[in-house]
Each structure stands twice: as structure tokens, then as C-alpha cells.
Design a protein around this motif. Structure first.
Motif, PDB file in Angstrom:
ATOM      1  N   UNK A  70       0.741  -1.161   0.231  1.00  0.00           N
ATOM      2  CA  UNK A  70      -0.096  -0.162   0.046  1.00  0.00           C
ATOM      3  C   UNK A  70       0.789   1.233  -0.109  1.00  0.00           C
ATOM      4  N   UNK A  71       1.971   0.996   0.731  1.00  0.00           N
ATOM      5  CA  UNK A  71       2.660   2.652   0.685  1.00  0.00           C
ATOM      6  C   UNK A  71       4.096   2.274  -0.087  1.00  0.00           C
ATOM      7  N   UNK A  72       4.409   1.270  -0.569  1.00  0.00           N
ATOM      8  CA  UNK A  72       5.548   1.243  -1.365  1.00  0.00           C
ATOM      9  C   UNK A  72       6.738   1.959  -0.892  1.00  0.00           C
ATOM     10  N   UNK A  73       7.462   2.878  -1.647  1.00  0.00           N
ATOM     11  CA  UNK A  73       8.645   3.618  -1.256  1.00  0.00           C
ATOM     12  C   UNK A  73       8.172   4.553  -0.267  1.00  0.00           C
ATOM     13  N   UNK A  74       7.052   4.852  -0.035  1.00  0.00           N
ATOM     14  CA  UNK A  74       6.723   5.917   0.960  1.00  0.00           C
ATOM     15  C   UNK A  74       6.741   5.265   2.195  1.00  0.00           C
TER      16      UNK A  74
END
Length: 613
Positions: free
Chosen positions: A307-311
Motif C-alpha cells: 500500500x505504501x511502496x517507497x513511501x
């Protein structure tokens, strides 16, 4: 450690004489550590006790929350509002257990949490049943731990020594929550060696250091100790998180004794419930569990990744479920202060698996790719085996930074420190070896000066030998007559891309019963040569080499009809550490081997004749 701190820890540990028989040696710390904390806090609060109680009564009558006012009077970040203290407990022997528990409930919540995590109430009840509670409490009341007698620094060192004694007594189980001090010292040296400004005496620098697997707080404590030795004016704010209740209690207590804000030590699982979400740090240290599966937190970790990936913290990829150590590596990367704000450096202990496990496109390879393509890895240092309490496997320290000095940019230094050790006089669980100060200093210098070279062991004709470090390119010293020189590679420097490769898929044509190539008849495959899945193969081509040149040289001479399916090409990274330090040892001359065989055969023939006689 100062003499006063050492003698104080020995004095306090003497309480074990009372416990012997009713407690196992591995359990002594469960009594001694919380009682030490209790007595120290008791002594710290004694001078302001009367004023605190009076203020508490006045504020409560006025209907005002008294805590902020009480903390100001006490001058520390905790208070106790019980009319009792440890000396008063001695006046009512029959009710000491009840009164002791009531006294602990008088502390502010963060301190109560320490005793709850220690399960101190259970120990109090156990001591009461063994008729030991009064004797143990009386012994501690006899220890004057007032700040006027024992400074925060000496108290912290003494408490660390008590933790070490507990670790040694716990033996095999200690490895899960205690990192050997020699390993910590090396990591701390490597962490600070390039930062002359913070180590310069007189510089009132303030920095943060974080450990997501804090254990009993050893890494944080040694880091602070190292910094203050060089620059007493510096301040190091220590933050951490720990899953195990007992280790968490010890760590939090250690921070409390050192005057740190214990709210910065958080309980819980770092991977599924980040206790310092959104916070960045100057320095970080970690010794996460080796080879431990992360199935318990899989749902939370995968959700964050998807859901957030690289964040989020796990954008680059996820390792296989059987070993979660690389998740801690990614967690620390996510905690790095941006380079434009000063950046960060951290050290983490990992086993060998993160260096090479997983082919191109796997989670492990993608994590390595992210680390190297973003130029984050400064160095990887191989430690000796048998260094940890609960495992003898090979381990490696990764030094990671997003503020590399110019001469390190685009480079990775590999240091083989596996030969820098001495045998311990007494093994502690699986720990049979330790690094001496000379070993630590040598590795620190090789890293700090960014040296590439070998270790020369020179043996003279009279049997005396010594070792020296020789930089790459320097002339070798000649051995004395009848002596010899052994050369062992210690440090090598590589470009980041040296560890990368392309996995290419080599196809060969599918042929019909007559041996003719088969072409596609429909859609996008119409008119295209069809590959034979059974003849399909892969090749790993270094990133530093041209793929077409490699293909022409290594594949086509053996399979002229082959081609590369470029749609399947993947980029991978691995760090074959041991291969870089392999030293070929030629076999003995054939004449020597023949002579040995002839001698052995002669002995066997003689024995057979003797038996026959």
C-alpha cells in the motif's frame, strides 16, 4: 570501567549469596537488577521527598494534576508519591511485601512500567515465600547509591556490569538479547571514526542514536560512553525499541539511571508497530535476530509494502519468510535523516544470507540493488566465527550511510576481520572468541583510512612471528633466512556496479519431427521462431560487461542458433564476500606426496608381516 563502578557492581552482585539455592544463577538478575533500580531511584528522590509529598497533597486538594509540579521539584523526570521509602519498609517486617508493592505503585507511570515488565511482583512473592524478601531488601538499603556518592556515569557503568554478569549467568539464552561488548565497541568505532567534529573536545554537539532491536541497551550505552570519552561536552539522545519484556525493562532502567528520557525506549515489535514512526536519526545500531522467520508480522509488513511502496519502509522488496533480518536493514534506511539535513550513518550485524541469497528479481536481490544503486553501503566487515553467545556462524557488520565522504562515493569496502580474534579464557555459551583492543583498532584504522591491502604474518628462523598491514602496491618485506611470510588479504575496495549482473534468458529454437525450426502461426507470435522450453538456459552477465560481446564469446560458439529473449532480462546484485578473499594454496610437490605414501605403505606392510608371524 572506573574502579568505583567495578567495585560497586561487585558489591551489589554479592546479594547473589543470599539467593543461592532458592534461585538458579541464571535467575539472579531478575532480583538484583530491579532491586538495584529501586534503590537508586529511592536515593535520587530522597532529598526532595518531603517537598514532593507536601506539594502533591496541596495540588490534590485544589483539584489540580500534581505531576508537572512534582517533577519540577524533584528535578528529574520521575517522582514517587507514596509516603513510604525503602528505609521505612524495614520498620514493618511482617508486611514488607504489601508495603513494597504499594511503594512501587507510587512511582510515575513510566517507572511502574519497568517493574511491571520485570514482573517484579512475582519475584517479591517468590522471595516472601522463601523467607528472603526482608534480607534482600535490607541488603539493598545498606547500599548508598545517592548521586552525591555515585555519579550517573558510574552508576550507569555499574549497572552495565550487572547486566553483563546476568548475561554470563544466563549463558546460552543470553544471545537473543545481549550483544557481546567487543562487537559493540567495533561497531561504535566504525560509526564515529569519520565524524571528527562530534568527537572534538569542547564541541557541544547534540546527536540522536537509535536501536530498533535495543535488547538491554548495550549498543546505546557503549555509543554514549565512546562519545563522552572523546568529547564530554557532547550530548547523545538515545532512542530504541525492544520486543522482549525483560530486556525492555533492563534497557529502560539503564536509560533512566543515565538520566535519559525513558519515554524514548518503546516496547513492541519494530517491524509491525514502529514505535518511532516518522522520526529520523543521526546514528543507528542494530543486532537483529539471525535467520528468524517473520510470519507473525507478515500481514502488517506486506500491507505496508503493497500500500505504501517507497513511501513506507519496505518499498525495495521483501525477503523470503524464513529470514527477516533484511527487513531491519530497510527499516533503518527509512530512518535515515535526509542527506541535505546532515544525513545518517548506521551499523547493523547480519549473517551471510543477505549477501547472496536470492537470484535476480528476488526480494533479497532487489534490496541489495536498492542499497548499492543508491550508494548507501560504505563497508561490510566479516567478523570472526564463535563471537556471539548463541551462535557460532559467520556474521558481518554492514556500515551504511547517505553522507559518504567524496573518496568513498561509488565504492564499497570489504574487510575480512575473521582472523582478528583471541581465544577466550572461558567460553560463554557459543562465544569462544573475542576481539582485543588491537584487533578493533586495526579494523577501525583500515576502515577509517579507506585502506586496501593485506596482512603479512612474518615468521623468523627462531620461531618468533609478527604481523603488519601492507597497503596494496607497497613492496613486500623479505622474510629472514629460514623464515617465511604469509600474506592474507584483509581489505578490498570495489565499485558499486561490480556486484551487479544481468540474468539473460538464452533461447534455442523448437524443432519439429523433421528437425526443422517451428514458427508461430497466430497473433503476435506469427512468423516468429518459437523457443524450446527444454533447451532454455540462463546466463549471468556482469553489469560491467557488454551483453552482446559476452553472448558472442560465451554462447554462440556452443549454440549458433541461440538468441536472447530480452523481455526476460533481469538485473540482480550479490556480494560474494568470501570469493574476494580466497587465497589459492598450491598442492604439495608430487615427490613429497609419493614419499609420504611410500612411508605409510611401508608401515602397513610391516604391520601385516608382524600379524602374519
Amino acid at each position: 570501567m572506573s574502579q568505583s563502578a567495578s567495585s560497586l557492581s561487585s558489591l551489589i552482585w554479592s546479594v547473589a549469596d543470599l539467593l543461592r539455592g532458592d534461585y538458579k544463577p541464571s535467575e539472579y538478575g531478575r532480583v538484583i537488577l530491579p532491586f538495584t533500580i529501586l534503590r537508586r531511584l529511592d536515593c535520587v528522590l530522597a532529598p526532595t521527598k518531603a517537598k514532593v509529598l507536601a506539594e502533591a497533597l496541596a495540588r490534590q486538594k485544589a483539584g489540580i494534576n500534581p505531576e508537572p509540579f512534582l517533577l519540577k521539584i524533584a528535578g528529574v523526570n520521575f517522582v514517587n508519591t507514596s509516603p513510604l521509602d525503602m528505609a521505612k519498609l524495614m520498620g514493618d517486617q511482617d508486611n514488607i511485601a504489601t508495603n513494597l508493592n504499594a511503594y512501587i505503585q507510587g512511582f510515575t507511570a513510566p517507572v511502574r512500567d519497568i517493574f511491571d515488565r520485570f514482573r517484579f511482583g512475582e519475584q517479591v512473592d517468590r522471595l516472601r515465600k522463601a523467607n528472603l524478601l526482608y534480607q534482600v531488601a535490607e541488603k539493598f538499603v545498606g547500599f548508598d547509591l545517592a548521586p552525591s556518592r555515585v555519579t550517573n556515569h558510574d552508576m550507569g557503568l555499574a549497572f552495565e556490569e550487572l547486566i553483563r554478569k546476568f548475561a554470563e549467568a544466563a549463558n546460552d539464552a543470553a544471545g537473543e538479547h545481549f550483544t557481546p561488548r567487543d562487537v559493540i565497541k567495533l561497531m561504535v568505532n566504525l560509526l564515529f571514526v569519520e565524524d571528527e567534529d562530534i568527537l572534538t573536545p569542547g564541541n557541544p554537539a547534540v546527536r540522536t542514536i537509535y536501536d530498533p532491536t535495543a535488547g538491554t541497551g548495550g549498543m546505546l550505552s557503549v555509543a554514549a560512553e565512546h562519545l563522552l570519552e572523546h568529547n564530554p561536552e557532547a550530548k547523545l539522545r538515545m532512542l530504541g525499541q525492544e520486543l522482549n519484556d525483560e530486556s525492555y525493562a533492563i534497557c529502560k532502567a539503564d536509560m533512566l539511571i543515565k538520566g535519559q528520557d525513558i519515554r524514548n525506549i518503546v516496547a513492541g515489535n519494530t517491524l509491525s508497530d514502529d514505535g518511532h514512526a516518522g522520526t529520523k536519526f543521526d546514528y543507528m545500531l542494530s543486532n537483529p535476530p539471525f535467520g528468524v522467520e517473520w510470519k507473525k508480522v507478515e500481514k502488517a509488513v506486506r500491507r505496508e509494502h503493497e500500500e505504501m511502496g517507497f513511501a513506507g519502509r519496505f518499498g525495495p522488496g521483501l525477503p523470503r519468510i524464513s529470514d527477516g533480518s533484511m527487513l531491519f536493514l530497510l527499516h533503518l534506511v527509512a530512518k535515515m535523516r535526509p542527506a541535505q539535513e546532515g544525513g545518517s550513518r548506521f551499523g547493523i550485524v547480519l549473517n551471510g544470507s543477505p549477501l547472496f541469497t536470492g537470484g535476480a528479481g528476488s526480494g533479497e536481490s532487489e534490496i541489495r540493488r536498492y542499497m548499492l544503486e543508491n550508494d548507501l553501503v560504505e563497508a561490510i566487515i566479516a567478523l570472526p566465527t564463535d563471537m556471539f553467545f548463541n551462535t557460532g556462524i559467520a556474521t558481518y557488520v554492514w556500515i551504511v550511510s547517505n553522507r559518504k565522504p567524496d573518496h568513498r562515493k561509488g565504492r564499497v569496502q570489504l574487510i575480512d576481520g575473521s582472523g582478528f580474534w583471541r581465544k577466550m579464557r572461558k567460553s560463554l555459551g557459543s562465544k569462544r572468541r573475542e576481539m582485543g583492543d588491537d584487533d578493533i583498532d586495526m579494523i577501525t584504522r583500515v576502515f577509517g583510512d579507506f585502506l586496501e591491502g593485506d596482512l603479512l604474518k612474518q615468521t623468523t628462523s627462531d620461531g618468533w612471528h609478527f604481523t603488519t598491514f601492507r597497503r596494496t602496491g607497497e613492496a613486500a618485506d623479505e622474510a629472514s633466512e629460514d623464515g617465511k611470510v604469509e600474506i592474507t588479504p584483509v581489505s578490498r575496495i570495489f565499485r558499486n556496479e561490480d556486484f551487479g549482473y544481468r540474468t539473460i534468458t538464452v533461447e534455442r529454437p523448437l524443432r519439429d519431427e523433421k528437425g526443422k525450426p517451428v514458427f508461430g502461426q497466430r497473433g503476435k507470435q506469427k512468423g516468429l521462431l518459437q523457443p524450446d522450453p527444454e533447451l532454455r538456459d540462463t546466463e549471468n552477465v556482469p553489469l560491467t560487461e557488454d551483453v552482446e560481446a559476452y553472448f558472442q564469446r560465451e554462447v554462440l560458439p556452443h549454440a549458433p542458433d541461440a538468441w536472447i529473449d530480452e523481455s526476460k532480462t533481469k538485473i540482480g546484485y550479490e556480494i560474494p564476500f568470501n570469493r574476494q578473499f580466497y587465497v589459492f594454496e598450491p598442492p604439495r610437490p608430487l615427490e613429497e606426496i609419493d614419499a609420504d605414501l611410500a612411508e605409510v605403505m611401508g608401515r602397513i606392510s610391516t604391520m601385516i608381516r608382524e600379524l602374519a608371524a
